[in-house]
Design a protein around this motif. Structure first.
Motif, PDB file in Angstrom:
ATOM      1  N   UNK A   1      -2.549  -0.610  -8.931  1.00  0.00           N
ATOM      2  CA  UNK A   1      -3.372  -0.575 -10.154  1.00  0.00           C
ATOM      3  C   UNK A   1      -2.553  -0.395 -11.433  1.00  0.00           C
ATOM      4  N   UNK A   2      -1.256  -0.077 -11.296  1.00  0.00           N
ATOM      5  CA  UNK A   2      -0.393   0.064 -12.474  1.00  0.00           C
ATOM      6  C   UNK A   2       0.853  -0.787 -12.274  1.00  0.00           C
ATOM      7  N   UNK A   3       1.411  -1.243 -13.379  1.00  0.00           N
ATOM      8  CA  UNK A   3       2.650  -2.015 -13.314  1.00  0.00           C
ATOM      9  C   UNK A   3       3.850  -1.073 -13.349  1.00  0.00           C
ATOM     10  N   UNK A   4       4.894  -1.429 -12.648  1.00  0.00           N
ATOM     11  CA  UNK A   4       6.102  -0.611 -12.647  1.00  0.00           C
ATOM     12  C   UNK A   4       7.126  -1.148 -11.678  1.00  0.00           C
TER      13      UNK A   4
ATOM     14  N   UNK B   1      -0.704  -5.964  -0.275  1.00  0.00           N
ATOM     15  CA  UNK B   1      -1.929  -5.756  -1.051  1.00  0.00           C
ATOM     16  C   UNK B   1      -2.998  -5.162  -0.144  1.00  0.00           C
ATOM     17  N   UNK B   2      -3.655  -4.100  -0.627  1.00  0.00           N
ATOM     18  CA  UNK B   2      -4.726  -3.462   0.126  1.00  0.00           C
ATOM     19  C   UNK B   2      -5.700  -2.802  -0.850  1.00  0.00           C
ATOM     20  N   UNK B   3      -6.968  -2.960  -0.548  1.00  0.00           N
ATOM     21  CA  UNK B   3      -8.011  -2.357  -1.385  1.00  0.00           C
ATOM     22  C   UNK B   3      -8.601  -1.156  -0.666  1.00  0.00           C
ATOM     23  N   UNK B   4      -8.577  -0.011  -1.331  1.00  0.00           N
ATOM     24  CA  UNK B   4      -9.086   1.227  -0.770  1.00  0.00           C
ATOM     25  C   UNK B   4      -9.935   1.928  -1.827  1.00  0.00           C
ATOM     26  N   UNK B   5     -11.195   2.213  -1.491  1.00  0.00           N
ATOM     27  CA  UNK B   5     -12.083   2.892  -2.441  1.00  0.00           C
ATOM     28  C   UNK B   5     -12.316   2.102  -3.709  1.00  0.00           C
ATOM     29  N   UNK B   6     -12.327   0.794  -3.576  1.00  0.00           N
ATOM     30  CA  UNK B   6     -12.546  -0.064  -4.738  1.00  0.00           C
ATOM     31  C   UNK B   6     -11.319  -0.270  -5.592  1.00  0.00           C
ATOM     32  N   UNK B   7     -10.185   0.302  -5.212  1.00  0.00           N
ATOM     33  CA  UNK B   7      -8.943   0.154  -5.984  1.00  0.00           C
ATOM     34  C   UNK B   7      -7.966  -0.689  -5.160  1.00  0.00           C
ATOM     35  N   UNK B   8      -7.406  -1.697  -5.781  1.00  0.00           N
ATOM     36  CA  UNK B   8      -6.440  -2.574  -5.114  1.00  0.00           C
ATOM     37  C   UNK B   8      -5.027  -2.102  -5.407  1.00  0.00           C
ATOM     38  N   UNK B   9      -4.293  -1.855  -4.334  1.00  0.00           N
ATOM     39  CA  UNK B   9      -2.888  -1.465  -4.439  1.00  0.00           C
ATOM     40  C   UNK B   9      -2.045  -2.664  -3.984  1.00  0.00           C
ATOM     41  N   UNK B  10      -1.205  -3.145  -4.854  1.00  0.00           N
ATOM     42  CA  UNK B  10      -0.384  -4.303  -4.515  1.00  0.00           C
ATOM     43  C   UNK B  10       1.000  -4.185  -5.139  1.00  0.00           C
ATOM     44  N   UNK B  11       1.965  -4.734  -4.411  1.00  0.00           N
ATOM     45  CA  UNK B  11       3.336  -4.760  -4.911  1.00  0.00           C
ATOM     46  C   UNK B  11       4.107  -5.841  -4.153  1.00  0.00           C
TER      47      UNK B  11
END
Length: 260
Positions: A117-120, A140-150
Motif C-alpha cells: 500500500x506504500x511505495x518504497x 501480491x496479496x490482498x488481506x483485509x481489503x488491503x493489497x500488499x505488493x512488491x
C-alpha cells in the motif's frame, strides 16, 4: 537422527578416516624403514623451510562440508624435519603456518521495491549456504481489503574475509628420494581464525582444519626444490558455534622449499 546429529556423525567418521589414513601411511613407512637400511641421498634435507601459495576457486559437498561456491587464497610458510629416510621413502614431520588466509563467500544483494500500500525501496545482503543464483520476481496479496505488493531483484556479489591459520600436526612422505622428481603425499591438521564468522554469519570465526593430498616435488639442486600438490581441504567449527556448514575445497598449492 536430526541434521545436527547426522553432521556430527559424519564429522566423527571423517576424522577417524583421516587418522586411519595417517596411521596406515606411517605404518607403511615404518615397514620400509625396517626392511631397508638407512641411507643418505642427495635429494633430501634434514631441515626444510618453505614459502607457499594455495588457491581453491570453488567448494562443494565432498566428504564433510556443505557450503558451496567458497574460494580460498592462502599465503604460507612451512617447516619440515626428516624423521627417517630409506631407499624408497623420506618420511618427514611437517608443519604449516598461514599468516594470510583469505576466504570468499557468495553474497546475495536483494533490492525490494514496494508498490502497495506504500511505495518504497529496501535492500539487504545475506550469505547463502548454497551457491548464489541471481533472480527476480513479484508478489501480491490482498488481506483485509488491503493489497500488499512488491517486486524483488537478486544479484550476486562476493565478500572476502581475512584470517590466519596454523597446522602444527602433519607428515609428508617423499618417494624415491634419490630422484630429482619425487611423488609426494602429505596430511595436516590445525585451525583457522578469521575476522568474521565463515562461511555465514551463523557459523564461527574459529574453525578447525585438516587436509590430505598428493603431488610432485622437483629438485633443481641438492638444497632447493619446488613442490606442486593438490589437497582435499576441510574447514569446520565442530559445532562450537550455532551452525556448522563446513567447507570442502580442492586446494592447489605451490611451495618453494630450501634447507640442508
Amino acid at each position: 537422527m536430526g541434521q545436527s546429529g547426522s553432521c556430527q556423525f559424519r564429522l566423527a567418521i571423517g576424522v577417524r578416516t583421516f587418522l586411519l589414513i595417517i596411521a596406515l601411511i606411517g605404518m607403511c613407512a615404518f615397514a620400509f624403514a625396517q626392511a631397508t637400511p638407512p641411507i643418505t641421498r642427495d635429494f633430501s634435507r634434514k631441515n626444510t623451510f618453505g614459502f607457499s601459495v594455495a588457491y581453491s576457486n570453488d567448494s562443494s559437498p565432498m566428504i564433510l562440508g556443505v557450503a558451496e561456491n567458497r574460494k580460498l587464497l592462502n599465503f604460507g610458510v612451512s617447516y619440515a624435519r626428516r624423521l627417517w629416510q630409506g631407499s624408497f621413502v623420506n618420511w618427514q614431520y611437517s608443519a604449516e603456518a598461514t599468516p594470510i588466509a583469505l576466504e570468499s563467500d557468495p553474497v546475495i544483494h536483494e533490492v525490494i521495491t514496494f508498490t502497495s500500500p506504500n511505495n518504497g525501496i529496501s535492500t539487504q545482503n545475506f550469505e547463502p549456504v548454497n551457491a548464489c543464483k541471481p533472480g527476480s520476481g513479484t508478489y501480491s496479496q490482498t488481506t483485509g481489503g488491503i493489497t500488499y505488493s512488491y517486486s524483488y531483484v537478486d544479484t550476486c556479489t562476493r565478500q572476502w574475509t581475512v584470517g590466519e591459520g596454523l597446522s602444527p600436526i602433519g607428515f609428508q612422505w617423499n618417494f624415491f628420494p634419490s630422484r630429482k622428481l619425487q611423488p609426494v603425499v602429505m596430511a595436516h591438521g590445525g585451525y583457522l581464525y578469521t575476522t568474521r564468522p565463515i562461511p555465514d554469519t551463523s557459523a564461527g570465526s574459529f574453525n578447525f582444519t585438516f587436509d590430505f593430498g598428493a603431488g610432485v616435488e622437483f629438485w633443481h639442486s641438492a638444497h632447493h626444490s619446488i613442490r606442486a600438490d593438490y589437497r582435499y581441504h576441510h574447514i569446520s567449527n565442530a559445532y562450537t558455534a550455532s551452525d556448522n556448514p563446513g567447507i570442502d575445497s580442492g586446494l592447489f598449492q605451490i611451495t618453494y622449499a630450501f634447507g640442508k
